[in-house]
Design a protein around this motif. Structure first.
Motif, PDB file in Angstrom:
ATOM      1  N   UNK A  21      -3.212  42.320  43.999  1.00  7.98           N
ATOM      2  CA  UNK A  21      -1.954  41.748  43.524  1.00  7.98           C
ATOM      3  C   UNK A  21      -1.678  40.368  44.109  1.00  7.98           C
ATOM      4  N   UNK A  22      -2.541  39.902  44.992  1.00 10.74           N
ATOM      5  CA  UNK A  22      -2.331  38.596  45.613  1.00 10.74           C
ATOM      6  C   UNK A  22      -2.228  37.522  44.534  1.00 10.74           C
ATOM      7  N   UNK A  23      -1.241  36.703  44.641  1.00  2.00           N
ATOM      8  CA  UNK A  23      -1.090  35.588  43.715  1.00  2.00           C
ATOM      9  C   UNK A  23      -0.398  35.912  42.422  1.00  2.00           C
ATOM     10  N   UNK A  24       0.121  37.129  42.251  1.00  2.00           N
ATOM     11  CA  UNK A  24       0.669  37.506  40.939  1.00  2.00           C
ATOM     12  C   UNK A  24       1.849  36.643  40.507  1.00  2.00           C
ATOM     13  N   UNK A  25       2.537  35.995  41.437  1.00  2.00           N
ATOM     14  CA  UNK A  25       3.659  35.128  41.079  1.00  2.00           C
ATOM     15  C   UNK A  25       3.309  33.652  41.232  1.00  2.00           C
ATOM     16  N   UNK A  44     -10.530  40.064  33.144  1.00  2.00           N
ATOM     17  CA  UNK A  44      -9.185  40.592  33.388  1.00  2.00           C
ATOM     18  C   UNK A  44      -8.237  39.549  33.977  1.00  2.00           C
ATOM     19  N   UNK A  45      -8.749  38.353  34.233  1.00  2.00           N
ATOM     20  CA  UNK A  45      -7.933  37.310  34.851  1.00  2.00           C
ATOM     21  C   UNK A  45      -6.953  36.719  33.842  1.00  2.00           C
ATOM     22  N   UNK A  46      -5.818  36.314  34.359  1.00  2.00           N
ATOM     23  CA  UNK A  46      -4.811  35.666  33.521  1.00  2.00           C
ATOM     24  C   UNK A  46      -5.097  34.169  33.504  1.00  2.00           C
ATOM     25  N   UNK A  47      -5.322  33.611  32.316  1.00  2.00           N
ATOM     26  CA  UNK A  47      -5.614  32.184  32.256  1.00  2.00           C
ATOM     27  C   UNK A  47      -5.361  31.604  30.878  1.00  2.00           C
ATOM     28  N   UNK A  48      -5.221  30.283  30.887  1.00  2.00           N
ATOM     29  CA  UNK A  48      -5.098  29.503  29.657  1.00  2.00           C
ATOM     30  C   UNK A  48      -6.045  28.322  29.776  1.00  2.00           C
ATOM     31  N   UNK A  49      -6.808  28.049  28.714  1.00  2.00           N
ATOM     32  CA  UNK A  49      -7.750  26.940  28.725  1.00  2.00           C
ATOM     33  C   UNK A  49      -7.132  25.721  28.061  1.00  2.00           C
ATOM     34  N   UNK A  50      -7.264  24.573  28.736  1.00  2.00           N
ATOM     35  CA  UNK A  50      -6.816  23.288  28.203  1.00  2.00           C
ATOM     36  C   UNK A  50      -8.029  22.360  28.262  1.00  2.00           C
ATOM     37  N   UNK A  51      -8.632  22.105  27.131  1.00  2.00           N
ATOM     38  CA  UNK A  51      -9.859  21.310  27.065  1.00  2.00           C
ATOM     39  C   UNK A  51      -9.496  19.853  26.794  1.00  2.00           C
TER      40      UNK A  51
END
Length: 184
Positions: A21-25, A44-51
């Protein structure tokens, strides 16, 4: 998913225990070559790509994927790796193409994009030996918004601290091996 995994030595080197849970916020902009979102330990990681690369530039996701793993991997198998802050939201900001380069102007733009996203941390694994007013201004704006900016000093065999790591207020990262020896 154990820290006893052959590639998990970094936890011992920074005296850190992992926590799923480290870093969840928290959120981080990873300004690099891009992330392979199909990697089993990053699915499973939360991410958004900006190319930010031009359409004609080819991608080489190796370095960005490795950095994302160190930061936020969530094991996809018993042999998987875990990142230091696996719950963090990553903005995958792509500025380095297959040729391994990024202009100061593009890097400054990427930092501005990260600042607009109001991230908590900006991680930059690239740099230049040339000072740039635009790059310095982008860094100063991010720092003025209380964003932690982390940048590599160099791992190209030179002891000189490169930009943007050389700017005041930037957390400088030195390349070390398992034994804690600098890789110069």
């Amino acid at each position: 998913g154990s820290t006893s995994h052959r590639a998990q030595w970094r936890f011992d080197s920074i005296e850190c225990q992992y926590d799923l849970d480290a870093g969840e916020n928290l959120s981080m902009a990873l300004i690099d070559s891009g992330i392979d979102i199909a990697h089993p330990d990053l699915k499973k990681c939360r991410m958004e790509t900006i190319d930010l690369l031009e359409d004609s530039q080819k991608h080489d996701l190796k370095h960005g994927t490795a950095m994302a793993g160190v930061i936020s991997a969530i094991p996809g198998s018993d042999n998987g790796l875990i990142g230091i802050v696996p719950g963090i939201f990553l903005y995958d900001i792509i500025v380095v193409g297959e040729d391994g380069t990024c202009s100061n102007e593009l890097l400054a733009h990427a930092i501005a994009v990260a600042t607009e996203k109001e991230v908590d941390v900006i991680n930059i694994s690239i740099g230049t030996t040339t000072d740039s007013p635009a790059l310095k201004e982008a860094i100063n704006i991010a720092l003025s918004k209380d964003i932690i900016v982390v940048a590599a000093t160099s791992n190209a065999g030179i002891e000189e601290v490169i930009y943007p790591a050389a700017y005041d207020g930037v957390v400088k990262v030195l390349p070390v091996n398992k034994e804690g020896k600098y890789l110069y």
